[in-house]
Design a protein around this motif. Structure first.
Motif, short mmCIF file in Angstrom:
data_model
loop_
_atom_site.label_atom_id
_atom_site.label_comp_id
_atom_site.label_asym_id
_atom_site.label_seq_id
_atom_site.Cartn_x
_atom_site.Cartn_y
_atom_site.Cartn_z
N GLU A 11 -21.36 -34.50 12.27
CA GLU A 11 -21.89 -33.69 13.45
C GLU A 11 -20.95 -33.03 14.16
O GLU A 11 -21.49 -32.04 15.01
N VAL A 12 -19.80 -33.01 13.82
CA VAL A 12 -18.66 -32.36 14.64
C VAL A 12 -18.16 -31.18 13.83
O VAL A 12 -17.31 -30.34 14.00
N PHE A 13 -18.58 -30.94 12.41
CA PHE A 13 -18.18 -30.07 11.34
C PHE A 13 -18.26 -28.70 11.83
O PHE A 13 -17.51 -27.99 11.81
N SER A 57 -22.16 -42.11 6.77
CA SER A 57 -21.79 -40.82 6.46
C SER A 57 -20.68 -40.24 7.29
O SER A 57 -20.50 -40.26 8.37
N LYS A 58 -19.74 -39.70 6.42
CA LYS A 58 -18.50 -38.98 6.96
C LYS A 58 -18.44 -37.77 6.10
O LYS A 58 -18.91 -37.58 5.32
N LEU A 59 -17.37 -36.81 6.54
CA LEU A 59 -17.15 -35.70 5.77
C LEU A 59 -15.71 -35.86 5.59
O LEU A 59 -14.98 -35.94 6.60
N LYS A 60 -15.32 -35.36 4.48
CA LYS A 60 -14.05 -35.25 4.07
C LYS A 60 -13.40 -34.11 4.00
O LYS A 60 -13.81 -33.17 3.07
N LEU A 61 -12.52 -33.30 4.73
CA LEU A 61 -12.01 -31.87 4.46
C LEU A 61 -10.60 -32.15 3.93
O LEU A 61 -9.81 -32.88 4.22
N GLN A 69 1.20 -24.11 9.10
CA GLN A 69 -0.28 -24.05 9.39
C GLN A 69 -0.38 -25.57 10.03
O GLN A 69 -1.53 -25.57 10.44
N VAL A 70 0.36 -26.55 9.44
CA VAL A 70 -0.09 -27.91 9.65
C VAL A 70 -0.17 -28.08 11.03
O VAL A 70 -1.48 -28.84 11.43
N GLN A 71 0.86 -27.80 12.26
CA GLN A 71 0.37 -28.06 13.63
C GLN A 71 -0.93 -27.66 14.15
O GLN A 71 -1.60 -28.18 14.73
N PRO A 72 -1.03 -26.20 13.96
CA PRO A 72 -2.45 -25.76 14.45
C PRO A 72 -3.60 -26.33 14.04
O PRO A 72 -4.70 -26.60 14.63
N ILE A 73 -3.64 -26.83 12.65
CA ILE A 73 -4.69 -27.42 12.16
C ILE A 73 -5.00 -28.94 12.84
O ILE A 73 -6.03 -29.24 13.18
N ILE A 74 -3.66 -29.63 12.95
CA ILE A 74 -3.87 -31.01 13.51
C ILE A 74 -4.40 -30.75 14.91
O ILE A 74 -5.15 -31.40 15.43
N ASP A 75 -4.17 -29.58 15.76
CA ASP A 75 -4.63 -29.43 17.10
C ASP A 75 -5.88 -29.13 16.82
O ASP A 75 -6.65 -29.78 17.97
N VAL A 76 -6.50 -28.31 16.09
CA VAL A 76 -7.86 -27.81 16.06
C VAL A 76 -8.63 -29.44 15.64
O VAL A 76 -9.62 -29.63 16.53
N LEU A 77 -8.13 -30.22 14.86
CA LEU A 77 -8.82 -31.17 14.34
C LEU A 77 -8.70 -32.40 15.64
O LEU A 77 -10.07 -32.88 16.03
N LEU A 78 -7.86 -32.60 16.35
CA LEU A 78 -7.78 -33.54 17.43
C LEU A 78 -8.71 -33.03 18.39
O LEU A 78 -9.20 -33.63 19.22
N ARG A 79 -8.82 -31.66 18.78
CA ARG A 79 -9.47 -31.24 19.92
C ARG A 79 -11.03 -31.09 19.54
O ARG A 79 -11.91 -31.62 20.24
N ASP A 80 -11.28 -30.58 18.38
CA ASP A 80 -12.80 -30.42 18.05
C ASP A 80 -13.52 -31.40 17.27
O ASP A 80 -14.59 -31.67 17.22
N ALA A 81 -12.76 -32.42 16.76
CA ALA A 81 -13.37 -33.60 16.03
C ALA A 81 -13.64 -34.75 16.65
O ALA A 81 -14.41 -35.75 16.55
N VAL A 86 -15.24 -44.93 18.78
CA VAL A 86 -14.65 -45.40 17.55
C VAL A 86 -15.35 -44.59 16.48
O VAL A 86 -16.52 -44.48 16.28
N GLY A 87 -14.67 -44.53 15.54
CA GLY A 87 -15.25 -43.76 14.24
C GLY A 87 -15.28 -42.30 14.30
O GLY A 87 -15.72 -41.39 13.53
N ASP A 88 -14.30 -41.75 14.90
CA ASP A 88 -13.99 -40.21 14.93
C ASP A 88 -13.21 -39.75 13.95
O ASP A 88 -13.45 -38.71 13.19
N GLY A 89 -12.47 -40.68 13.14
CA GLY A 89 -11.88 -40.28 11.90
C GLY A 89 -10.37 -40.43 11.72
O GLY A 89 -9.69 -40.93 12.80
N LYS A 90 -9.78 -39.91 10.78
CA LYS A 90 -8.23 -39.82 10.53
C LYS A 90 -8.01 -38.46 10.10
O LYS A 90 -8.84 -37.76 9.35
N ILE A 91 -6.50 -38.31 9.90
CA ILE A 91 -5.95 -37.20 9.39
C ILE A 91 -4.87 -37.72 8.45
O ILE A 91 -3.99 -38.57 9.17
#
Length: 113
Positions: A11-13, A57-61, A69-81, A86-91
């Motif tokens: 639902e956060v994709f 059900s989960k999505l794997k990106l 580009q690693v840190q900007p992606i981490i920032d997006v994932l932490l903010r938007d996902a 509990v169950g928000d996911g992992k990076i």
């Protein structure tokens, strides 16, 4: 280069995808998966019968990106996902030794553009 794998709620994709696009990340692979962790599934009811859903059900990106580009992606994932539950996911972040574009035989960072 690094490979980033993120397990997120379906639902956060849309929000995550939009954030990645704004951050300039165009290429990613998405796989529908099921799993369990601390969330431990849930109980459902179907036609009056209860049943245990062990896997949710989960999505794997998956993205292979340049190190910058690693840190900007981490920032997006932490903010938007994040929902805060509990169950928000992992990076997961892995080193990538080499990338080769099959069609053009390009090697290295140019192959992931």
């Amino acid at each position: 280069m690094k490979k980033i794998e993120a397990i997120i709620r379906p639902e956060v994709f849309a929000k995550v995808r939009e954030g990645l696009a704004i951050a300039g990340i165009g290429g990613l692979s998405v796989t529908e998966i099921a799993g369990c962790g601390r969330q431990r599934g849930r109980t459902g009811i179907f036609r009056g019968n209860t049943y245990e859903m062990e896997f949710l059900s989960k999505l794997k990106l998956e993205m292979v990106v340049e190190n910058s580009q690693v840190q900007p992606i981490i920032d997006v994932l932490l903010r938007d996902a994040s929902t805060g539950d509990v169950g928000d996911g992992k990076i997961f972040i892995y080193p990538v030794e080499q990338a080769i574009r099959i069609r053009t035989k390009e090697v290295g960072a140019i192959a992931i553009e």
